[in-house]
Design a protein around this motif. Structure first.
Motif, short mmCIF file in Angstrom:
data_model
loop_
_atom_site.label_atom_id
_atom_site.label_comp_id
_atom_site.label_asym_id
_atom_site.label_seq_id
_atom_site.Cartn_x
_atom_site.Cartn_y
_atom_site.Cartn_z
N HIS A 135 0.83 -1.21 0.00
CA HIS A 135 0.00 0.00 0.00
C HIS A 135 0.86 1.26 0.00
CE1 HIS A 135 -3.68 -2.13 0.18
NE2 HIS A 135 -3.58 -2.54 1.42
N GLU A 136 2.03 1.18 0.63
CA GLU A 136 2.94 2.32 0.61
C GLU A 136 3.48 2.55 -0.80
OE1 GLU A 136 6.07 1.88 3.44
OE2 GLU A 136 4.71 1.29 5.07
N LEU A 137 3.79 1.46 -1.49
CA LEU A 137 4.37 1.56 -2.83
C LEU A 137 3.32 1.89 -3.88
CD1 LEU A 137 6.77 -1.54 -2.68
CD2 LEU A 137 7.43 0.86 -2.52
N GLN A 138 2.18 1.22 -3.78
CA GLN A 138 1.10 1.43 -4.76
C GLN A 138 -0.25 1.42 -4.03
OE1 GLN A 138 1.04 -0.52 -8.53
NE2 GLN A 138 3.25 -0.72 -8.67
N PRO A 139 -0.69 2.56 -3.55
CA PRO A 139 -1.92 2.64 -2.75
C PRO A 139 -3.17 2.12 -3.45
CG PRO A 139 -0.66 4.68 -2.61
CD PRO A 139 -0.02 3.86 -3.68
N LYS A 140 -3.19 2.13 -4.77
CA LYS A 140 -4.40 1.71 -5.50
C LYS A 140 -4.45 0.21 -5.76
CE LYS A 140 -5.12 6.14 -7.86
NZ LYS A 140 -5.28 6.81 -9.19
N CYS A 141 -3.40 -0.51 -5.39
CA CYS A 141 -3.37 -1.95 -5.64
C CYS A 141 -4.32 -2.68 -4.70
CB CYS A 141 -1.95 -2.49 -5.46
SG CYS A 141 -1.81 -4.27 -5.79
N LEU A 142 -5.14 -3.55 -5.24
CA LEU A 142 -6.08 -4.34 -4.45
C LEU A 142 -5.39 -5.58 -3.91
CD1 LEU A 142 -9.00 -5.06 -3.51
CD2 LEU A 142 -9.28 -6.22 -5.73
N VAL A 143 -5.42 -5.77 -2.61
CA VAL A 143 -4.89 -6.97 -1.98
C VAL A 143 -6.05 -7.92 -1.73
CG1 VAL A 143 -3.64 -7.93 -0.01
CG2 VAL A 143 -3.03 -5.67 -0.89
N THR A 144 -6.02 -9.10 -2.35
CA THR A 144 -7.09 -10.08 -2.12
C THR A 144 -6.69 -10.91 -0.90
OG1 THR A 144 -6.09 -11.54 -3.79
CG2 THR A 144 -7.88 -10.10 -4.50
N ARG A 145 -6.06 -12.06 -1.09
CA ARG A 145 -5.61 -12.80 0.10
C ARG A 145 -4.59 -11.94 0.84
NH1 ARG A 145 -4.30 -19.06 0.00
NH2 ARG A 145 -6.59 -19.01 -0.05
N GLY A 146 -4.89 -11.68 2.07
CA GLY A 146 -4.09 -10.76 2.87
C GLY A 146 -4.96 -9.70 3.49
N GLU A 147 -6.09 -9.40 2.79
CA GLU A 147 -7.01 -8.39 3.32
C GLU A 147 -8.48 -8.73 3.08
OE1 GLU A 147 -4.30 -4.40 3.54
OE2 GLU A 147 -5.66 -4.56 1.84
N MET A 148 -8.76 -9.88 2.50
CA MET A 148 -10.15 -10.30 2.35
C MET A 148 -10.21 -11.82 2.44
SD MET A 148 -11.02 -9.95 -1.74
CE MET A 148 -10.69 -8.20 -1.85
N GLU A 149 -11.41 -12.34 2.61
CA GLU A 149 -11.58 -13.78 2.69
C GLU A 149 -11.38 -14.41 1.31
OE1 GLU A 149 -12.03 -15.65 5.35
OE2 GLU A 149 -11.98 -13.89 6.67
#
Length: 246
Positions: A135-149
């Motif tokens: 998120h620091e490097l690319q704030p718009k990147c969606l994290v799936t596994r790691g931040e959602m089920e």
């Protein structure tokens, strides 16, 4: 014979919106020209940066770029003289400062050398610190596994709160299985897609290439079958809301 453009063409036919390339699995082998380790694709007879070719092909065909990345690096654990085992305390980046630094260096390469990355799948039991660094490097990147089920090989009985993604193999294995593979039928994949979307989820279907980099015919045929169905029924899949329970 790896041809990322052929993969993009098949993905487009299937109505796929984004792809996720395995940049580094648990074994620690890097599919890009990494300066963090010699255990990478540049030191093989192939000797080409597959991540670069994949990203370029995604952009050429208007596909969103997705990366899979495992912070649980068995090669690095071996270099530390530690037991190679998942779920072990030393395999978690929160308990292994050197492993965390190693992964951060690799994430920095992936998220600064290839332009915008749309999606990332972090395959680890301990990935919060890496997700925050992304998120620091690319704030718009969606994290799936790691931040959602991200249920694996399973569709929940009821809609899950918030965004979620079901991860499925097309057959019985994540990697290519040369003999005795049992692929799901096109009809079964369509039924899974319908149920997952009705419950508000996303379907991530695994494709395992043959050793020469080609997509097995059986897998390609099923993607094409999905594509034919999506051509007619895409309005029931994109831009919808979960079906309310009664």
């Amino acid at each position: 014979q790896y041809d990322p453009e052929k993969w993009m063409q098949i993905a487009q036919l299937a109505g796929v919106k984004y792809l996720v390339l395995t940049t580094k699995h648990h074994n620690g082998f890097c599919m890009w020209d990494s300066k963090t380790t010699g255990f990478n694709i540049m030191n093989t007879p192939y000797g080409k940066d597959i991540v670069r070719k994949y990203v370029d092909a995604c952009r050429k065909y208007g596909m969103k770029v997705g990366f899979y990345f495992s912070p649980e690096d068995f090669m690095f654990l071996h270099s530390q003289g530690k037991e190679i085992r998942r779920r072990a305390e030393h395999a978690n980046i929160s308990n292994n400062a050197e492993l965390l630094a190693h992964n951060r260096a690799q994430i920095k390469e992936l998220f600064t050398n290839y332009g915008d990355v749309d999606v990332v799948f972090l395959d680890a039991f301990d990935n919060h610190l890496i997700a925050q660094y992304i998120h620091e490097l690319q704030p718009k990147c969606l994290v799936t596994r790691g931040e959602m089920e991200t249920p694996e090989q399973n569709i929940p009985d009821e809609p899950m709160p918030g965004p979620w993604e079901a991860c499925y193999t097309m057959g019985t294995q994540w990697q290519f299985k040369p003999t005795n593979e049992d692929y799901k039928s096109g009809g079964r994949l369509i039924e899974m897609l319908i149920e997952i979307r009705a419950k508000g989820g996303n379907l991530l279907i695994n494709a395992g290439p043959e050793p020469n980099g080609l997509l097995p015919f059986e897998q390609e045929r099923r993607f094409r079958e999905l594509g034919l169905w999506m051509f007619i029924n895409h309005e029931a899949i994109y831009g919808i809301k979960p079906c309310p329970r009664i």
